[in-house]
Design a protein around this motif. Structure first.
Motif, short mmCIF file in Angstrom:
data_model
loop_
_atom_site.label_atom_id
_atom_site.label_comp_id
_atom_site.label_asym_id
_atom_site.label_seq_id
_atom_site.Cartn_x
_atom_site.Cartn_y
_atom_site.Cartn_z
N GLU A 379 0.85 -1.20 0.00
CA GLU A 379 0.00 0.00 0.00
C GLU A 379 0.88 1.25 0.00
OE1 GLU A 379 -2.65 1.82 3.47
OE2 GLU A 379 -3.55 -0.03 2.68
N ASP A 380 0.61 2.17 -0.92
CA ASP A 380 1.35 3.44 -0.99
C ASP A 380 2.86 3.24 -1.03
OD1 ASP A 380 -1.05 4.85 -0.95
OD2 ASP A 380 -1.05 4.98 1.24
N LYS A 381 3.32 2.34 -1.91
CA LYS A 381 4.73 2.07 -2.12
C LYS A 381 5.43 1.46 -0.91
CE LYS A 381 5.30 5.68 -5.63
NZ LYS A 381 6.10 6.85 -6.08
N MET A 382 4.65 1.04 0.08
CA MET A 382 5.19 0.35 1.24
C MET A 382 4.60 -1.06 1.29
SD MET A 382 7.16 2.69 2.44
CE MET A 382 7.68 1.97 4.00
N ALA A 383 5.28 -1.94 2.01
CA ALA A 383 4.82 -3.32 2.10
C ALA A 383 5.01 -3.85 3.51
CB ALA A 383 5.58 -4.20 1.11
N ILE A 384 4.11 -4.74 3.91
CA ILE A 384 4.25 -5.47 5.17
C ILE A 384 4.77 -6.85 4.81
CG2 ILE A 384 3.07 -6.49 7.15
CD1 ILE A 384 3.23 -3.51 7.37
#
Length: 405
Positions: A379-384
């Motif tokens: 999400e939004d160029k971030m990852a979990i």
């Protein structure tokens, strides 16, 4: 006056190597190494943090895979079903009688006529004695005969073959009942023998299908039952899933090969399967609880299974342990999937895909270490993410390399 000649100084041979001859090549090598390092390692250090995110995937074409067993019989022309569609069945239950190729209705009619001949001979022996049990059986026979007549005249939707078998059972019951009351004669012995011979003949043209499983019975097929079921999950391919997902969705009553009889389904264990591209970070992860909305059927909670790599695609699997309801006949469906996940947050650009598996590069005290991860959400160029092997090497505050692309 003597004139002294000046001696010329002999030039000293220079056997040593000038320092510049060493410095220049070393400097060039250093520059080249630096350039190569920048080309290969161009990027920056990042710091991982702990966070939460939501996995979302909307309107994805998928298939339903059931824990089911398909019953196969000899090639046949018609089937006498013993159970209602979607009714519960148990071990040993009679599911159907199939009539093999070559069977004709005349065989059954011949048996019914033979039983009637036996009854006439039995009545001759007992006379007009009042018998309430016999009257009860005869009333049942008359009722079934009327139903057969209505079916033949197409004024009812009853199955004619089922009615014939019901009539045969009643006639058999009457014959055996009177057999214990009437003294056997040569004529009766011959008639009993004729009935037995016709029964044996019919048995060679029929096949009984008996349940070897517990579950729900269905007589609908779509052609994928034997290739896609709980027992063959390890044989799934992306091509198979994609082809099934493009199908019409519902099963048909009729079969095309005349050998399949029915399916016994475990209604409380089933799966949703769909494919994603191998280079995509969007994929299901093992052990994560997903809420799946199946268009036209409702919302269900399931658990993600380990994805299957198939060529350049990923087969995503979610397992459900709840009643499948109307999905007993569905194959291709449209699903929307979501899940609230927590883990280590990193920049999505730092995740690399190798052989369709995601990796991240951790910065250790004296080296860089590539580890496989599960991408739980993006999400939004971030990852979990989390480590695929469950180790604790990826924690909050750890440094990782974000290589520029």
């Amino acid at each position: 006056m003597m004139i002294q000649k000046k001696k010329k100084r002999k030039k000293r041979a220079r056997n040593g190597i000038r320092p510049m001859m060493i410095i220049i090549p070393v400097a060039l090598l250093a520059v080249i190494a630096a350039v190569i390092f920048l080309l290969l390692r161009n990027g920056r250090e990042e710091t991982a943090s702990a966070d939460s995110m939501q996995f979302t995937l909307n309107n994805k074409s998928a298939v339903i895979i059931r824990d089911e067993y398909t019953y196969i019989a000899s090639e046949h022309t018609k089937t006498d079903f013993k159970k209602e569609e979607r009714s519960a069945v148990h071990l040993g239950d009679s599911l159907a009688t199939v009539y093999k190729l070559g069977y004709s209705d005349e065989l059954m009619q011949s048996l019914l006529n033979a039983r009637e001949d036996v009854y006439k001979a039995q009545v001759e022996r007992i006379g007009s004695t009042k018998d309430s049990k016999l009257d009860e059986i005869n009333d049942g026979i008359k009722l079934v005969k009327k139903q057969i007549e209505a079916c033949v005249m197409r004024s009812s939707e009853d199955d004619l073959e089922t009615l014939y078998r019901s009539l045969d059972e009643l006639l058999k019951q009457r014959m055996e009942y009177l057999q214990g009351k009437v003294q056997e004669t040569e004529k009766l012995r011959a008639l009993y023998s004729a009935v037995s011979a016709k029964e044996d003949l019919i048995s060679t043209w029929t096949e009984e299908v008996i349940s070897a499983h517990e579950g729900i019975v269905s007589y609908y097929f779509d052609g994928y039952e034997q290739a896609m079921n709980a027992g063959k999950m390890n044989m799934l391919t992306a091509d198979l899933v994609n082809r099934a997902a493009k199908g019409k969705g519902a099963a048909n009553w009729t079969t095309d090969d005349k050998t399949r009889v029915c399916r016994i389904i475990n209604p409380n264990k089933w799966y949703v399967a769909f494919t994603t591209k191998g280079e995509s970070l969007s994929r299901v992860s093992s052990g994560i609880a997903y809420e799946v909305r199946i268009k036209g059927y409702g919302n269900f909670m399931g658990i993600g299974l380990e994805p299957i790599i198939s060529g350049n695609e990923i087969i995503n699997l979610i397992e459900f342990n709840t009643d499948l309801g109307g999905l007993i006949e569905a194959r291709s469906v449209s699903v929307s999937v979501k899940a609230d996940v927590s883990g280590i947050k990193v920049k999505a650009s730092a995740i690399t895909i190798e052989n369709n598996l995601p990796y991240i590069e951790l910065i250790m005290p004296y080296s860089h270490n590539m580890i496989q991860v599960d991408v739980l959400a993006v999400e939004d160029k971030m990852a979990i993410v989390r480590t695929h092997d469950g180790s604790g090497s990826l924690t909050e505050g750890v440094k990782y390399w974000n290589k520029k692309r």
